[in-house]
Design an enzyme around this catalytic site. Structure first.
Site, mmCIF file in Angstrom:
data_model
loop_
_atom_site.group_PDB
_atom_site.id
_atom_site.type_symbol
_atom_site.label_atom_id
_atom_site.label_comp_id
_atom_site.label_asym_id
_atom_site.label_seq_id
_atom_site.Cartn_x
_atom_site.Cartn_y
_atom_site.Cartn_z
ATOM 1 N N TYR A 44 30.502 4.757 54.486
ATOM 2 C CA TYR A 44 29.689 5.958 54.280
ATOM 3 C C TYR A 44 29.101 6.003 52.875
ATOM 4 C CZ TYR A 44 31.942 7.358 58.614
ATOM 5 O OH TYR A 44 32.400 7.400 59.902
ATOM 6 N N ALA A 70 33.343 4.334 65.745
ATOM 7 C CA ALA A 70 34.539 3.515 65.935
ATOM 8 C C ALA A 70 34.152 2.090 66.286
ATOM 9 C CB ALA A 70 35.393 4.103 67.063
ATOM 10 N N ASN A 86 40.740 7.477 54.883
ATOM 11 C CA ASN A 86 40.104 6.683 55.932
ATOM 12 C C ASN A 86 39.349 5.512 55.290
ATOM 13 O OD1 ASN A 86 38.398 5.689 57.983
ATOM 14 N ND2 ASN A 86 38.325 7.695 58.967
ATOM 15 N N GLU A 144 32.923 14.748 58.830
ATOM 16 C CA GLU A 144 34.211 15.090 58.235
ATOM 17 C C GLU A 144 35.174 13.968 58.538
ATOM 18 O OE1 GLU A 144 36.133 19.178 58.219
ATOM 19 O OE2 GLU A 144 37.383 18.063 59.650
#
Length: 173
Positions: free
Chosen positions: A141, A97, A135, A130
């Site tokens: 990623y 985050a 998102n 996951e």
């Protein structure tokens, strides 16, 4: 394998702090948690959940802090964190985050690079995570080489009662 294989240094250098005791990491993690996650999806953990996870052996937290500057009031403030858990030769990225005003500054890339470097140093074979299908972190990623290996249809439910798929991603180290 080093982080520089993936990305260049962030535009603003951050201090990355790892190896903190659970009780020392809890405050900075919760400070970021309160603003980093969109309440629409209910993904932020509460204080009790976070404290419990931090206390589990082989859970690793990295805090990204603002660099030391002449403005002492802002230096050292947390801007992001990562939390992962190692089991055998696998690492699970539980949370990453970054507070909104520090997004697109390289903070997320710095944190993920450090998670990967730590995993490699520990002999980890792969990293799993996951995430909700819509998102925006998926770009990060994929930039690092994660690929989708699983799908859970309609796994997450937003506050608007809409369902979202869960994607399982993997990075082979």
């Amino acid at each position: 394998m080093t982080g520089d294989r993936f990305l260049s240094e962030p535009r603003r250098p951050l201090q990355l702090i790892s190896g903190m005791a659970a009780e020392d990491a809890l405050g900075p993690v919760m400070q970021v948690m309160q603003t980093a996650f969109d309440p629409m999806y209910g993904e932020a953990w509460n204080h009790s959940q976070t404290r419990s996870m931090l206390a589990i052996p082989l859970t690793h937290t990295i805090i990204a802090e603002m660099p030391l500057t002449t403005d002492a009031s802002a230096s050292g403030d947390p801007v992001g964190f990562s939390m992962s858990r190692r089991v055998g030769d696998e690492e699970e990225l539980l949370l990453i985050a970054v507070i909104p005003r520090w997004r697109h500054s390289g903070a997320g890339s710095s944190l993920l690079t450090q998670v990967i470097d730590n995993a490699v140093d520990a002999g980890v074979r792969r990293i799993l995570l996951e995430m909700r299908s819509n998102n925006p972190a998926s770009r990060l990623y994929h930039k690092f080489g994660f690929r989708q290996i699983g799908l859970r249809k309609n796994y997450y439910k937003g506050l608007d009662s809409q369902f979202y798929d869960a994607l399982t991603l993997e990075l082979i180290l």
